[in-house]
Design an enzyme around this catalytic site. Sequence first.
Site, PDB file in Angstrom:
ATOM      1  N   ASP A  52       0.863  -1.180   0.000  1.00 20.76           N
ATOM      2  CA  ASP A  52       0.000   0.000   0.000  1.00 20.76           C
ATOM      3  C   ASP A  52       0.900   1.231   0.000  1.00 20.76           C
ATOM      4  OD1 ASP A  52      -1.759   2.084   0.445  1.00 20.76           O
ATOM      5  OD2 ASP A  52      -2.767   1.154   2.151  1.00 20.76           O
ATOM      6  N   ASN A  79       3.638   3.114 -10.675  1.00 16.59           N
ATOM      7  CA  ASN A  79       2.445   3.171 -11.512  1.00 16.59           C
ATOM      8  C   ASN A  79       1.159   3.409 -10.720  1.00 16.59           C
ATOM      9  OD1 ASN A  79       0.686   2.395 -13.951  1.00 16.59           O
ATOM     10  ND2 ASN A  79       0.132   0.856 -12.422  1.00 16.59           N
ATOM     11  N   TYR A 144      -6.040  16.380 -10.345  1.00 16.36           N
ATOM     12  CA  TYR A 144      -5.322  15.261 -10.948  1.00 16.36           C
ATOM     13  C   TYR A 144      -4.105  15.783 -11.712  1.00 16.36           C
ATOM     14  CZ  TYR A 144      -4.305  11.139 -13.773  1.00 16.36           C
ATOM     15  OH  TYR A 144      -3.675  10.080 -14.377  1.00 16.36           O
ATOM     16  N   LYS A 148       0.012  15.004 -10.744  1.00 17.16           N
ATOM     17  CA  LYS A 148       0.953  14.406 -11.692  1.00 17.16           C
ATOM     18  C   LYS A 148       2.036  15.403 -12.099  1.00 17.16           C
ATOM     19  CE  LYS A 148      -0.880  10.270 -12.215  1.00 17.16           C
ATOM     20  NZ  LYS A 148      -0.142   9.032 -11.891  1.00 17.16           N
ATOM     21  N   THR A 179      -8.477   1.478 -19.593  1.00 22.19           N
ATOM     22  CA  THR A 179      -8.271   0.848 -18.288  1.00 22.19           C
ATOM     23  C   THR A 179      -9.530   1.061 -17.454  1.00 22.19           C
ATOM     24  OG1 THR A 179      -7.389   2.820 -17.185  1.00 22.19           O
ATOM     25  CG2 THR A 179      -5.822   1.465 -18.423  1.00 22.19           C
TER      26      THR A 179
END
Length: 269
Positions: A52, A79, A144, A148, A179
């Site tokens: 985790d 990832n 988001y 990143k 995905t």
Amino acid sequence: MSKQVVLVTGGSGGIGKAICMYLQQKGFIVYGTTRKVEKYKDFSDFNLISLDVHNVESIKSAVLSIVKKEGRIDILINNAGIGITGPVEETPEEAIDKVFNTNFKGPLRMIQEVLPVMRSQNSGLIINITSIAGYMGLPFRAFYSASKGALEVVVEGLRMETKQFGVKVVNLAPGDYATNIADSRYTVSASKDSVYKESYQMSLDLMNAHVDSGRNPNEVAKKIFKIIKTKNPKVHYTVGSFMQKFSIFLKKILPNNTFERLLLRHYKL
């Protein structure tokens, strides 16, 4: 030369699983991670272990178990990540904390634990899966993009610090791939009287359509393999459709207001 040992976070599905499967086929010793390894009792495609990225003890335990068994970790691929959508004004603070804890702090925890192993080997490669969205602020995906983008910038500094120890660090920013990220993302539910309700829903529908029609995640795996085989890798790589990659170039050369108008048109805002 002995087989290289690869550790991939978020390896149970999507891009992470594609990377693990591809590298396993290429002869690497692969360890993929998942938070709930008990859900995969019959899994046998590659080594799948519990980890985790929010939990330092979990990370320490996983890294130690690999080093005890294999004697080394040659490649770390960060990832694991989560998506988040919603108007900036209406996004709860705890949701903001969660996305940064996973997408930004998670990879850093992994790096801090694996770096001593790689330094002792005087070699290693760390690849961070970021996002083309991290190169620009996007409507209703601002947090988001920020999570990143923050990782992209930290790695620019990190790779200069680790160069003296033979450890290479790079970022790989994918575009949209098919995905299940939409299933696990945090989606802010706009209230019925929200001023953003209509524009947010339109943008959300467009995002989901892009993921549903996304490219094969094996493209990311193949790009990873090319980076591994590159003697002196760059700091930034991208993978995705031509237009997604081209958008980064456009942001660099166009006036800010012009690029913003392109995004507004794209998202029908």
